[in-house]
Scaffold this motif. Structure first.
Motif, PDB file in Angstrom:
ATOM      1  N   TYR A   1      10.197  56.028 -66.658  1.00 45.16           N
ATOM      2  CA  TYR A   1      11.258  55.948 -65.649  1.00 45.16           C
ATOM      3  C   TYR A   1      11.483  54.498 -65.216  1.00 45.16           C
ATOM      4  O   TYR A   1      12.623  54.059 -65.004  1.00 45.16           O
ATOM      5  N   PHE A   2      10.403  53.731 -65.142  1.00 45.26           N
ATOM      6  CA  PHE A   2      10.492  52.341 -64.705  1.00 45.26           C
ATOM      7  C   PHE A   2      11.453  51.537 -65.581  1.00 45.26           C
ATOM      8  O   PHE A   2      12.225  50.723 -65.100  1.00 45.26           O
TER       9      PHE A   2
ATOM     10  N   SER B   1      14.990  54.428 -66.373  1.00 50.85           N
ATOM     11  CA  SER B   1      15.691  55.048 -65.246  1.00 50.85           C
ATOM     12  C   SER B   1      15.905  56.552 -65.487  1.00 50.85           C
ATOM     13  O   SER B   1      14.998  57.235 -65.938  1.00 50.85           O
ATOM     14  N   TYR B   2      17.150  57.008 -65.261  1.00 48.56           N
ATOM     15  CA  TYR B   2      17.410  58.448 -65.320  1.00 48.56           C
ATOM     16  C   TYR B   2      17.258  59.036 -66.731  1.00 48.56           C
ATOM     17  O   TYR B   2      17.183  60.251 -66.905  1.00 48.56           O
TER      18      TYR B   2
ATOM     19  N   ASN C   1      18.283  51.472 -55.847  1.00 47.45           N
ATOM     20  CA  ASN C   1      16.860  51.297 -56.105  1.00 47.45           C
ATOM     21  C   ASN C   1      16.289  52.413 -56.984  1.00 47.45           C
ATOM     22  O   ASN C   1      15.386  52.181 -57.782  1.00 47.45           O
ATOM     23  N   ILE C   2      16.845  53.623 -56.835  1.00 45.99           N
ATOM     24  CA  ILE C   2      16.359  54.739 -57.666  1.00 45.99           C
ATOM     25  C   ILE C   2      16.786  54.550 -59.120  1.00 45.99           C
ATOM     26  O   ILE C   2      16.015  54.769 -60.042  1.00 45.99           O
ATOM     27  N   VAL C   3      18.026  54.108 -59.287  1.00 42.29           N
ATOM     28  CA  VAL C   3      18.559  53.977 -60.658  1.00 42.29           C
ATOM     29  C   VAL C   3      17.947  52.775 -61.390  1.00 42.29           C
ATOM     30  O   VAL C   3      17.802  52.797 -62.604  1.00 42.29           O
ATOM     31  N   GLU C   4      17.596  51.751 -60.638  1.00 43.05           N
ATOM     32  CA  GLU C   4      17.000  50.575 -61.289  1.00 43.05           C
ATOM     33  C   GLU C   4      15.607  50.310 -60.713  1.00 43.05           C
ATOM     34  O   GLU C   4      15.420  49.365 -59.942  1.00 43.05           O
ATOM     35  N   PRO C   5      14.636  51.156 -61.086  1.00 42.60           N
ATOM     36  CA  PRO C   5      13.307  51.035 -60.475  1.00 42.60           C
ATOM     37  C   PRO C   5      12.622  49.704 -60.772  1.00 42.60           C
ATOM     38  O   PRO C   5      11.837  49.230 -59.960  1.00 42.60           O
ATOM     39  N   ASP C   6      12.932  49.105 -61.943  1.00 42.53           N
ATOM     40  CA  ASP C   6      12.286  47.832 -62.263  1.00 42.53           C
ATOM     41  C   ASP C   6      12.676  46.757 -61.251  1.00 42.53           C
ATOM     42  O   ASP C   6      11.844  45.988 -60.779  1.00 42.53           O
TER      43      ASP C   6
ATOM     44  N   PHE D   1      10.994  47.388 -57.873  1.00 49.36           N
ATOM     45  CA  PHE D   1       9.594  46.976 -57.884  1.00 49.36           C
ATOM     46  C   PHE D   1       9.472  45.463 -57.670  1.00 49.36           C
ATOM     47  O   PHE D   1       8.717  45.005 -56.826  1.00 49.36           O
ATOM     48  N   VAL D   2      10.252  44.720 -58.446  1.00 49.51           N
ATOM     49  CA  VAL D   2      10.175  43.255 -58.367  1.00 49.51           C
ATOM     50  C   VAL D   2      10.610  42.774 -56.978  1.00 49.51           C
ATOM     51  O   VAL D   2       9.930  41.968 -56.339  1.00 49.51           O
TER      52      VAL D   2
END
Lengths: 490, 319
Positions: A41-42, A45-46, B136-141, B144-145
């Protein structure tokens, strides 16, 4: 999440810390599943939802196949399982390629062009699709019992060290490692408790360090030279093309086997054994031998689930043998990506292996000739094989057909010009120096077996020196931004 | 001691040792540079003349000092000129090697001060909140940063040189055989291609941005510039300043008010230290002389940058 990023190191330390701190078996297993899905997911994403879909689909299909006694039903279920995941893979990976071919074909006839979908290729889809297909086929064949726990199946499909670029795991190797017998009674099988033991920790770190060295020091520093040749190969001299080809062979090996080493090392620290993916492929003595040493998890997958079923009906027919090998390698090439260059890569290897197999079959005395048992004979076989293998690498690297043909011509028919090559070497001296160093290390590690184990069995103070040297090489010669792993594209 | 603990300790020691060596090596070259050094394996002789140093970041690097040197000689100005521009250089970094430059006793130092030297640092906290929940949900990377960086107030990418490998190889080559290009020692002075404005837009369009000028007079970069100039002048070294150029793509992301703020900072330095300034930051924005949005190509068709500097230098040196 790239293995070569700070994010991965933070993530991995967090997972290990949680495993060490909380020893509840169920918690550890759930944590690894959640961490694995988070890992994808990281970066994706979706699109992680595709992995969720594949996991659920194949878990239930596997279960239903095992429960069903009707051969027709079992076949239909298998078809749904394979079609359900291959369809997804095909849609995301090959649709735009298919559209481009249709447009080219019908464009001549004046048809309007179909617009591209510009789909993003989900990371690791080729790997987890093959992994989950093997699971239901094994159940269908009766060689595997389905797991009763979706958690365990989820961990098998999504296990984070191998999730995005393999090695492609087999359920029969992986799932038994998630349980342990606590007595001889069958009913006493329990979920395995993960703990980090000294041997695994030291060996795992050693393998990861070697992987980082292969990837960040060798592959990433050879890459600019390869790019300088193949981003625009037309005009380069034969020796420059040959140098670039050798460089690319080492780059792709360092990149992918480095990734595999990191994955195997990370899995080992957690306590899971992952089989090796490479066994010194540059010392193979024939094209068939090469595929027993290169990307082993893929080549054995293709052998077991594609080639064997194709040849099964008529093993003695040379025509059948040739067509089965050809089809297998054609699809193996296509697996790497949607492009004619990958198809050509597969076809070349298909021809190599088919000819090799037929020659052995038709002239059994030829391959048993004493000459091939001598040192010179072996070296000759290795050199000829590598000449052919590196030739095929050109199609792996160069996507434009004109440029590929030019490069192949120059590789085969030497022009004996050297001025441009000398200038090229001067401009890429660091990468050029790395190539023989990498080769020498390969020869040394061929002579000394189990290098990782030997290093990890060193006393801690000596092991510390090894670790420091690797870290220094990696950090001081870091290019500034790690190249993405080549096999991430697949 | 538990073996597991020993293994982790070994890992930590290796990590710290490597970090220490890395830190030492990345700046070592700047501190040991000597124009007269030719390397362990070279016996070339250098005739010592009065010298002029160019300093600044990589956008100063394409100035061809050999071409300027030839022109200066024709104007009876006999100097040995060195382009000591260094990749990812900033005033705060340059302060560390400033005294080393003073010890080399140059006659003149020509400093390229860039707009990006005073660029505001990234505000990770705002980026984190501005992205919103869905972003933020769609682009977790990125989440995080931004999240970690906002907590620890760190930006690793701004703390290290762009390519440690290049620096390391330069250092090794320098020690063994002296710099490849004696008058351009810190980077590879090799001809590169000029890209058209369209090519620059299509290749670099998405990667270019500008966060605005930090006007705070307590800004560490501003203080560092002042310190550098003060030190040079107090040691009898003449200082000239110019503003290195940017491509028009950069200016698409910079407001006019930000350019004015930058010019105010430079004017302020000019008045305070009585230094003449050559403003080039927007002069070639539309010219076809660029290898990327921040760098004029090292190319015979991009000599306008060098030639303008040359004319200005002749005028300044004759005064």
């Amino acid at each position: 999440m790239l293995f070569t990023t700070v994010e991965f190191i933070v993530f991995f330390i967090a997972v290990l810390t949680a495993i060490v701190c909380y020893k509840n078996r169920k918690f550890q297993h759930t944590l690894l599943v959640v961490a694995s899905f988070f890992f994808l997911y990281f970066s994706d994403s979706y699109l992680v939802l595709l992995l969720v879909y594949t996991t659920i689909l194949h878990y239930f299909i596997g279960k239903k196949i095992a429960e069903s006694t009707d051969p027709k039903n079992r076949k239909i279920l298998l078809g749904i399982g394979i079609g359900g995941s291959l369809g997804l893979l095909g849609f995301f990976k090959y649709t735009d390629f298919a559209i481009s071919q249709i447009n080219e074909l019908f464009g001549v006839l004046g048809f309007t062009e179909i617009p591209f979908l510009n789909l993003i290729l989900p990371i690791g889809i080729s790997f987890y699709t093959f992994q989950s297909i093997s699971y239901i086929i094994d159940i269908y064949r009766g060689s595997l019992k389905p797991t009763r726990s979706i958690l365990q199946y989820g961990l098998f499909v999504a296990f984070f060290p191998t999730l995005v670029a393999g090695p492609i795991l087999r359920a029969s190797d992986f799932l038994p490692q998630l349980n342990e017998k606590i007595s001889n009674l069958k009913s006493q099988i329990k979920l395995k408790q993960f703990f980090i033991n000294n041997r695994n920790l030291k060996l795992g770190i050693t393998m990861m360090a070697i992987g980082f060295l292969k990837k960040l020091f060798f592959a990433d520093n050879i890459a600019p030279m390869v790019d300088n040749v193949f981003n625009s190969p037309i005009g380069h001299e034969s020796f420059t093309i040959i140098l670039g080809t050798i460089g690319f062979g080492f780059q792709v090996y360092g990149d992918f086997s480095g990734y595999s080493d990191i994955a195997i090392g990370a899995a080992l620290i957690i306590g899971i054994n992952v089989p090796p993916n490479f066994r010194k492929p540059f010392f193979s003595t024939s094209p068939s031998d090469f595929w027993r040493r290169w990307h082993i998890s893929l080549s054995t997958w293709v052998r077991d689930y594609l080639y064997f079923p194709l040849i099964f009906k008529n093993r003695k027919s040379s025509q059948r043998l040739f067509s089965s090998l050809f089809t297998s390698f054609f699809l193996l090439g296509l697996w790497h990506g949607a492009g004619w260059n990958f198809i050509i890569f597969g076809i070349i290897h298909g021809i190599y292996v088919a000819v090799d197999t037929l020659v052995r079959k038709q002239f059994p005395n030829f391959s048993k000739n004493k000459f091939f048992k001598t040192k010179i004979g072996k070296i000759t076989s290795i050199l000829i094989t590598q000449f052919l293998i590196f030739f095929a690498f050109i199609s792996f690297r160069v996507r434009d057909v004109d440029e590929m043909v030019y490069s192949m011509k120059k590789y085969l028919i030497w022009d004996f010009e050297i001025d441009g090559t000398i200038n090229f070497i001067q401009q890429n001296e660091f990468a050029v120096i790395l190539i023989p160093i990498f080769l020498i290390l390969q020869i040394i590690t061929l002579k000394i077996k189990n290098v990782s184990e030997r290093i990890s069995s060193l006393q801690v103070k000596h092991w510390l020196i090894f670790l420091t040297i690797i870290m220094l090489l990696v950090v001081l010669f870091y290019r500034g931004s790690a190249e993405e792993f080549i096999y991430f594209e697949f | 001691m538990d073996l597991n603990f020993k293994i982790l300790l070994a890992l930590l020691v290796a990590f710290c040792f490597t970090g220490g060596i890395f830190y030492l090596f990345m700046d070592l070259y700047l501190h040991i540079y000597d124009p007269e050094w030719n390397g362990i394996f070279s016996e070339k002789e250098i005739i010592k003349k009065e010298s002029i140093f160019f300093i600044g970041a990589s956008n100063v690097y394409s100035i061809d000092v050999d071409r300027i040197s030839d022109e200066l000689i024709m104007n009876q100005l006999d100097y040995e000129i060195y382009n000591l521009a260094d990749m990812s250089d900033t005033p705060t970094r340059r302060v560390n090697s400033m005294m080393h430059l003073v010890e080399l006793e140059p006659k003149v130092i020509i400093y390229g001060i860039s707009m990006t030297d005073f660029e505001k640092s990234r505000d990770y906290r705002s980026e984190f909140f501005n992205r919103g929940l869905f972003g933020n949900i769609v682009e977790p990377d990125k989440f995080f940063v931004n999240f970690l960086s906002s907590i620890f107030n760190l930006d690793f990418s701004e703390k290290f040189p762009t390519s440690p490998k290049d620096r390391m190889i330069q250092s090794i080559k320098y020690i063994l055989r002296g710099p490849d290009y004696p008058t351009h020692p810190f980077m590879n002075y090799r001809e590169n291609n000029i890209l058209s404005q369209d090519e620059i837009k299509s290749i670099y369009g998405e990667g270019v941005g500008f966060r605005g000028i930090d006007n705070d007079i307590e800004n560490s970069e501003f203080l560092a510039v002042n310190k550098i100039i003060e030190t040079f002048q107090s040691n009898g070294i003449k200082v000239l300043i110019f503003t290195p150029p940017y491509n028009e793509l950069v200016f698409e992301h910079v407001k006019q008010s930000e350019i004015e703020n930058f010019e105010k900072i430079i004017d302020n330095i000019s008045q305070r230290f009585d230094i003449d300034i050559l403003y080039l930051h927007d002069k070639y924005a539309e010219n076809e002389i660029w290898s990327d949005p921040y760098h004029v190509a090292i190319n015979r068709n991009a000599q306008i940058y060098t030639d303008d500097i040359k004319e200005w230098m002749i005028k300044e040196l004759k005064e």
